[in-house]
Write an enzyme that holds these catalytic residues in place. Sequence first.
Site, PDB file in Angstrom:
ATOM      1  N   SER A 116      52.638  27.777  43.006  1.00  0.00           N
ATOM      2  CA  SER A 116      51.585  26.865  42.565  1.00  0.00           C
ATOM      3  C   SER A 116      52.079  25.435  42.386  1.00  0.00           C
ATOM      4  CB  SER A 116      50.976  27.368  41.251  1.00  0.00           C
ATOM      5  OG  SER A 116      50.362  28.617  41.427  1.00  0.00           O
ATOM      6  N   ASP A 122      45.105  34.152  38.956  1.00  0.00           N
ATOM      7  CA  ASP A 122      46.461  34.421  39.428  1.00  0.00           C
ATOM      8  C   ASP A 122      47.177  35.441  38.543  1.00  0.00           C
ATOM      9  OD1 ASP A 122      48.970  33.610  40.965  1.00  0.00           O
ATOM     10  OD2 ASP A 122      49.547  32.966  38.964  1.00  0.00           O
TER      11      ASP A 122
END
Length: 507
Positions: A119, A347
């Site tokens: 990320s 996530d």
Amino acid sequence: MAHFKFLANWMFIFLCIAVTSGASTAPYLPPQKEDVAHWNNLGQDELKATLEYTPNTNVARNVILFVGDGMGVTTLTGSRILKGQLKQRSGEEEQLSFEKFPYSAMIKVYNTDAQVPDSAGTATAFLSGVKTRRGRIGVGPGVPDNNCTAAQREQLSTILDWSRAEGKSVGIVTTTRLTHATPAAAYAHVPNRYWEGDASIGPAGVGCRDIALQLVEDNPDIQVLLGGGRRYFIPNDEPDPVTGVVDKNNGRRDSRNLIEEWKADKAKRKKARRVVFNQRDLNLVDTRHKDYLLGLFNPSYMNYASQRPTTGPTAEPSIAKMTQKAIEVLQKNPKGYFLLVEGGRIDHGHHAGRARRAFSETLAFDEAVEKAVEMTNQNETLIVVTADHSHTLAMGGFPGRGNPIFGLDFFKASDGKPMTTLLYGFGPGHKSPREDLTNVDTASDMYRQQSAVPLGSGTHGMEDVTAHAIGPMSHLFRGVKEQNYLAHAMAYASCVGQNKAHCKPTD
């Protein structure tokens, strides 16, 4: 002859699914009258709407970027079905709010040093316009691990910076920590994404400044900051203002209270500032009279939507409510605003191998997008919805129409045991021999889908993700693009950064 028998066997299987599975195992029924006329009419209606859409070439006064962390295509499909099944429909025909946007694109998500991205590198790409290495935040691909000197040389500016330079207001909303990878990539510059507080910086980072410190010291003009992560803003010998817990491990070792420092800036700038720690206090904020808003709703990550406390001093606002308050503050600026909204715990649900949590987070995220669409004008606000990466969630088997998305397949696997529609390639759901799911509640919020490879935490996926856009210049979001393209397209649409040549002078 063998080929004919193979085809015949498969035709028999699908016939069984169509006739038996939908009747005996699927409580969710498709809409009535899905006949030839239905599908022809639906196709013609969609064609007509597509032909009638005219690209909006206005300058985007406002830009809202929604990021579903880990929200790959299988997550969209599964969440779409869940959304429909929560309405007692079969689900496949349902749409998420942003799937109705007129333009979409496929986005390539690799980092410069990794096929499967993280990320930090992905957020840096779509916010700065430059792809970088895994684990880097706001710095270029030439920065080695933990190297502060190189990080200072290769600092990257972002669309948040470009928007501020044009006099626009800016804000960040997240369900993770405000210092976590995606939000941090909007304002910080570090060679290690895990340096969220000074306690996180080891000997290799002596002399470096942590992410929380950079947020308060270097970014006093971010008007809205809503999310979790209080622990990185409070000295490690002081109690948390809500829980009363002293965090010796994660609290600040420099004895600085960054929350109080953020509040103190009010006197210098003569701007109305407010700090809130729970849902009640956020609801009471009169945004007409507040120019700056800091909300820290949890010492670490905010709770999953399915577990969010809604009463008492630890009650947390939904991502939709945070988005609403952010827009109310930012929209007062006549020059416009840039807002980053992250649904970050999609996530985490996937990492834990719990698809139900990931899908529930996606639906909460979807509600936030709906709220933004409701509050803004399509003629002046560009809304982009994307993901930083996917996960290894797979959907398959032989489920009939309307089969519960978390339920068992009609057929059993070749080991004689039931199987689910949802599986992970990697993760904590692996057991050998494979678990018998006959009496297991696979729809539970705590259930871990089975995985092929045993790992303590599921991994990200490497395939493309989607981007959906509506509003001024949304037609720029189509085709197959590199992830860093998103920053360039948003900047062009809103006349900030290096993409201003086409813009008319403003008064």
